[in-house]
Design a protein around this motif. Sequence first.
Motif, PDB file in Angstrom:
ATOM      1  N   CYS A 110      71.510  33.723  30.830  1.00 13.22           N
ATOM      2  CA  CYS A 110      71.741  35.105  29.676  1.00 13.22           C
ATOM      3  C   CYS A 110      73.249  34.808  28.954  1.00 13.22           C
ATOM      4  O   CYS A 110      74.075  34.888  30.715  1.00 13.22           O
ATOM      5  CB  CYS A 110      71.019  35.733  30.127  1.00 13.22           C
ATOM      6  N   PHE A 111      73.507  34.774  28.267  1.00 17.56           N
ATOM      7  CA  PHE A 111      74.990  34.914  28.089  1.00 17.56           C
ATOM      8  C   PHE A 111      75.681  36.761  27.434  1.00 17.56           C
ATOM      9  O   PHE A 111      74.170  36.993  26.737  1.00 17.56           O
ATOM     10  CB  PHE A 111      75.174  33.923  26.352  1.00 17.56           C
ATOM     11  N   GLY A 112      76.175  36.898  28.074  1.00 16.95           N
ATOM     12  CA  GLY A 112      76.845  38.127  27.284  1.00 16.95           C
ATOM     13  C   GLY A 112      76.422  39.620  28.047  1.00 16.95           C
ATOM     14  O   GLY A 112      76.779  40.733  27.381  1.00 16.95           O
ATOM     15  N   VAL A 113      75.703  39.366  29.037  1.00 23.52           N
ATOM     16  CA  VAL A 113      75.380  40.428  30.003  1.00 23.52           C
ATOM     17  C   VAL A 113      76.129  40.496  31.191  1.00 23.52           C
ATOM     18  O   VAL A 113      75.949  41.187  32.300  1.00 23.52           O
ATOM     19  CB  VAL A 113      74.143  40.513  30.754  1.00 23.52           C
ATOM     20  N   ALA A 114      76.954  39.310  31.976  1.00 26.90           N
ATOM     21  CA  ALA A 114      77.535  39.143  33.289  1.00 26.90           C
ATOM     22  C   ALA A 114      79.199  40.490  32.763  1.00 26.90           C
ATOM     23  O   ALA A 114      79.140  40.402  31.614  1.00 26.90           O
ATOM     24  CB  ALA A 114      78.211  38.087  33.474  1.00 26.90           C
ATOM     25  N   LYS A 115      79.209  40.641  34.137  1.00 23.93           N
ATOM     26  CA  LYS A 115      80.268  41.819  33.882  1.00 23.93           C
ATOM     27  C   LYS A 115      81.807  41.072  34.655  1.00 23.93           C
ATOM     28  O   LYS A 115      81.661  40.062  34.491  1.00 23.93           O
ATOM     29  CB  LYS A 115      80.241  43.370  34.650  1.00 23.93           C
ATOM     30  N   ALA A 116      83.120  41.212  34.336  1.00 21.05           N
ATOM     31  CA  ALA A 116      84.277  40.431  34.279  1.00 21.05           C
ATOM     32  C   ALA A 116      84.162  40.164  35.706  1.00 21.05           C
ATOM     33  O   ALA A 116      84.303  40.797  36.841  1.00 21.05           O
ATOM     34  CB  ALA A 116      85.298  41.532  33.834  1.00 21.05           C
ATOM     35  N   GLY A 117      84.594  38.623  35.577  1.00 19.61           N
ATOM     36  CA  GLY A 117      84.637  37.815  36.992  1.00 19.61           C
ATOM     37  C   GLY A 117      83.113  37.837  37.998  1.00 19.61           C
ATOM     38  O   GLY A 117      82.850  37.202  39.085  1.00 19.61           O
TER      39      GLY A 117
ATOM     40  N   THR B 165      63.583  37.520  30.688  1.00 21.20           N
ATOM     41  CA  THR B 165      64.573  38.973  29.854  1.00 21.20           C
ATOM     42  C   THR B 165      64.509  38.711  29.592  1.00 21.20           C
ATOM     43  O   THR B 165      66.106  40.251  29.556  1.00 21.20           O
ATOM     44  CB  THR B 165      64.672  39.403  32.169  1.00 21.20           C
ATOM     45  N   CYS B 166      66.255  37.647  29.698  1.00 23.77           N
ATOM     46  CA  CYS B 166      67.385  37.846  28.591  1.00 23.77           C
ATOM     47  C   CYS B 166      67.224  38.953  27.961  1.00 23.77           C
ATOM     48  O   CYS B 166      68.646  39.717  27.627  1.00 23.77           O
ATOM     49  CB  CYS B 166      67.912  36.435  28.763  1.00 23.77           C
ATOM     50  N   VAL B 167      66.975  38.464  26.931  1.00 25.85           N
ATOM     51  CA  VAL B 167      66.651  38.946  25.380  1.00 25.85           C
ATOM     52  C   VAL B 167      66.515  40.285  25.696  1.00 25.85           C
ATOM     53  O   VAL B 167      67.019  41.401  24.939  1.00 25.85           O
ATOM     54  CB  VAL B 167      66.214  38.817  24.255  1.00 25.85           C
ATOM     55  N   THR B 168      66.012  40.998  26.903  1.00 24.00           N
ATOM     56  CA  THR B 168      65.675  42.758  26.783  1.00 24.00           C
ATOM     57  C   THR B 168      67.019  42.984  27.634  1.00 24.00           C
ATOM     58  O   THR B 168      66.857  44.760  27.850  1.00 24.00           O
ATOM     59  CB  THR B 168      64.480  42.379  27.739  1.00 24.00           C
ATOM     60  N   ILE B 169      67.829  42.656  28.031  1.00 26.86           N
ATOM     61  CA  ILE B 169      68.572  42.947  28.569  1.00 26.86           C
ATOM     62  C   ILE B 169      69.682  43.660  27.637  1.00 26.86           C
ATOM     63  O   ILE B 169      70.518  43.399  27.227  1.00 26.86           O
ATOM     64  CB  ILE B 169      69.594  42.460  29.937  1.00 26.86           C
TER      65      ILE B 169
ATOM     66  N   HIS C  23      72.734  43.028  23.097  1.00 29.21           N
ATOM     67  CA  HIS C  23      71.147  42.330  23.632  1.00 29.21           C
ATOM     68  C   HIS C  23      71.789  41.141  23.776  1.00 29.21           C
ATOM     69  O   HIS C  23      72.226  40.512  23.616  1.00 29.21           O
ATOM     70  CB  HIS C  23      70.008  42.377  23.556  1.00 29.21           C
ATOM     71  N   GLY C  24      71.116  40.938  25.726  1.00 34.90           N
ATOM     72  CA  GLY C  24      71.735  39.177  26.008  1.00 34.90           C
ATOM     73  C   GLY C  24      71.094  38.585  25.225  1.00 34.90           C
ATOM     74  O   GLY C  24      70.535  38.264  24.248  1.00 34.90           O
ATOM     75  N   THR C  25      71.842  37.014  24.315  1.00 38.91           N
ATOM     76  CA  THR C  25      71.303  36.321  24.087  1.00 38.91           C
ATOM     77  C   THR C  25      70.684  34.774  25.207  1.00 38.91           C
ATOM     78  O   THR C  25      71.571  34.649  25.908  1.00 38.91           O
ATOM     79  CB  THR C  25      71.818  35.779  22.878  1.00 38.91           C
TER      80      THR C  25
END
Length: 91
Positions: free
Chosen positions: A35-42, A74-78, A84-86
């Motif tokens: 899931c891209f775009g949902v992680a915090k830095a590091g 669950t990715c696109v619901t985050i 949202h995640g992609t």
Amino acid sequence: MTRKYSALAATLALGLAAIAGSAHADEAKKPMEKCFGVAKAGQNDCAAGAGTTCAGTSKTDYQGNAWKLVDKGTCVTIKTPKGHGTLEAKA
């Protein structure tokens, strides 16, 4: 008497270890997806894309080319402050 308690403690410890091991094995069997775009830095998982080399190397929160493994479906619901995640990397 001490031997009796030692044997009981060892049996209990082995039982707890077996339970913990089977719970971890069940979790490992869950279907996961990137899931891209949902992680915090590091806090991204490996292979984050240009400018990063592997796990924990993303530079900003919710970096579009950094991914994290999540439960399948669950990715696109985050929802994050950036949307949202992609399932595909964002520029």
